[in-house]
Design a protein around this motif. Structure first.
Motif, PDB file in Angstrom:
ATOM      1  N   ILE A  13       0.872  -1.166   0.000  1.00  0.00           N
ATOM      2  CA  ILE A  13       0.000   0.000   0.000  1.00  0.00           C
ATOM      3  C   ILE A  13       0.914   1.223   0.000  1.00  0.00           C
ATOM      4  CG2 ILE A  13      -1.884   1.184   1.176  1.00  0.00           C
ATOM      5  CD1 ILE A  13      -2.435  -1.545   2.612  1.00  0.00           C
ATOM      6  N   PRO A  14       1.304   1.680  -1.194  1.00  0.00           N
ATOM      7  CA  PRO A  14       2.227   2.806  -1.260  1.00  0.00           C
ATOM      8  C   PRO A  14       1.697   4.061  -0.578  1.00  0.00           C
ATOM      9  CG  PRO A  14       2.057   1.752  -3.391  1.00  0.00           C
ATOM     10  CD  PRO A  14       1.000   1.157  -2.512  1.00  0.00           C
ATOM     11  N   GLY A  15       0.380   4.267  -0.631  1.00  0.00           N
ATOM     12  CA  GLY A  15      -0.207   5.423   0.027  1.00  0.00           C
ATOM     13  C   GLY A  15       0.220   6.725  -0.616  1.00  0.00           C
ATOM     14  N   ASP A  16       0.527   7.696   0.227  1.00  0.00           N
ATOM     15  CA  ASP A  16       0.837   9.049  -0.226  1.00  0.00           C
ATOM     16  C   ASP A  16       2.194   9.467   0.332  1.00  0.00           C
ATOM     17  OD1 ASP A  16      -1.909   9.425  -1.332  1.00  0.00           O
ATOM     18  OD2 ASP A  16      -2.448   9.198   0.773  1.00  0.00           O
ATOM     19  N   GLY A  17       2.578  10.688   0.090  1.00  0.00           N
ATOM     20  CA  GLY A  17       3.844  11.194   0.623  1.00  0.00           C
ATOM     21  C   GLY A  17       5.023  10.446   0.031  1.00  0.00           C
ATOM     22  N   ILE A  18       5.915   9.948   0.900  1.00  0.00           N
ATOM     23  CA  ILE A  18       7.090   9.230   0.407  1.00  0.00           C
ATOM     24  C   ILE A  18       6.813   7.751   0.172  1.00  0.00           C
ATOM     25  CG2 ILE A  18       8.676  10.832   1.513  1.00  0.00           C
ATOM     26  CD1 ILE A  18       9.278   8.515   3.535  1.00  0.00           C
ATOM     27  N   GLY A  19       5.628   7.304   0.510  1.00  0.00           N
ATOM     28  CA  GLY A  19       5.273   5.892   0.354  1.00  0.00           C
ATOM     29  C   GLY A  19       5.557   5.313  -1.020  1.00  0.00           C
ATOM     30  N   PRO A  20       5.112   5.965  -2.103  1.00  0.00           N
ATOM     31  CA  PRO A  20       5.375   5.412  -3.430  1.00  0.00           C
ATOM     32  C   PRO A  20       6.870   5.238  -3.719  1.00  0.00           C
ATOM     33  CG  PRO A  20       3.627   7.029  -3.568  1.00  0.00           C
ATOM     34  CD  PRO A  20       4.192   7.117  -2.170  1.00  0.00           C
ATOM     35  N   GLU A  21       7.686   6.208  -3.281  1.00  0.00           N
ATOM     36  CA  GLU A  21       9.127   6.097  -3.510  1.00  0.00           C
ATOM     37  C   GLU A  21       9.731   4.956  -2.686  1.00  0.00           C
ATOM     38  OE1 GLU A  21       7.687   9.066  -2.764  1.00  0.00           O
ATOM     39  OE2 GLU A  21       8.029  10.307  -4.523  1.00  0.00           O
ATOM     40  N   VAL A  22       9.255   4.800  -1.462  1.00  0.00           N
ATOM     41  CA  VAL A  22       9.764   3.727  -0.596  1.00  0.00           C
ATOM     42  C   VAL A  22       9.403   2.366  -1.187  1.00  0.00           C
ATOM     43  CG1 VAL A  22       9.552   2.662   1.685  1.00  0.00           C
ATOM     44  CG2 VAL A  22       9.763   5.152   1.482  1.00  0.00           C
TER      45      VAL A  22
END
Length: 96
Positions: A13-22
């Motif tokens: 669940i990449p979510g928002d903020g830095i999530g997709p990059e992580v």
């Protein structure tokens, strides 16, 4: 020596903020680590989070916990978190 190939089903669940990059940085590392041991990673990505909420009026679907429980990694903790998040959002009047 022969190893049994295992398939690890992972919900992300990449979510928002830095999530997709992580997620973009870590999933390939997980793939490589499992492949090095003769196993396979099967990733299911969910678009749950703020952006989805803005598009659809709900951060995640009502069956979010059930969808995550179908995976191996995060089977208990992630599903429990998803369930807790849904409960908290509903108690605050969010349309989940």
């Amino acid at each position: 020596m022969t190893r049994d190939t295992k398939v690890v089903r992972l919900a992300v669940i990449p979510g928002d903020g830095i999530g997709p990059e992580v997620v973009a940085a870590t999933v390939p590392a997980l793939h490589a680590a499992l492949e090095a041991e003769g196993h396979r990673l099967d990733v299911t990505s969910f678009d749950w989070g703020g952006e989805r909420f803005l598009r659809q009026g709900a951060a995640m679907p009502a069956d979010a916990a059930d969808l995550v429980r179908k995976t191996d990694a995060g089977n208990a903790t992630t599903a429990d978190v998803a369930s807790a998040v849904l409960h908290a959002m509903k108690s605050q009047g969010w349309n989940t």
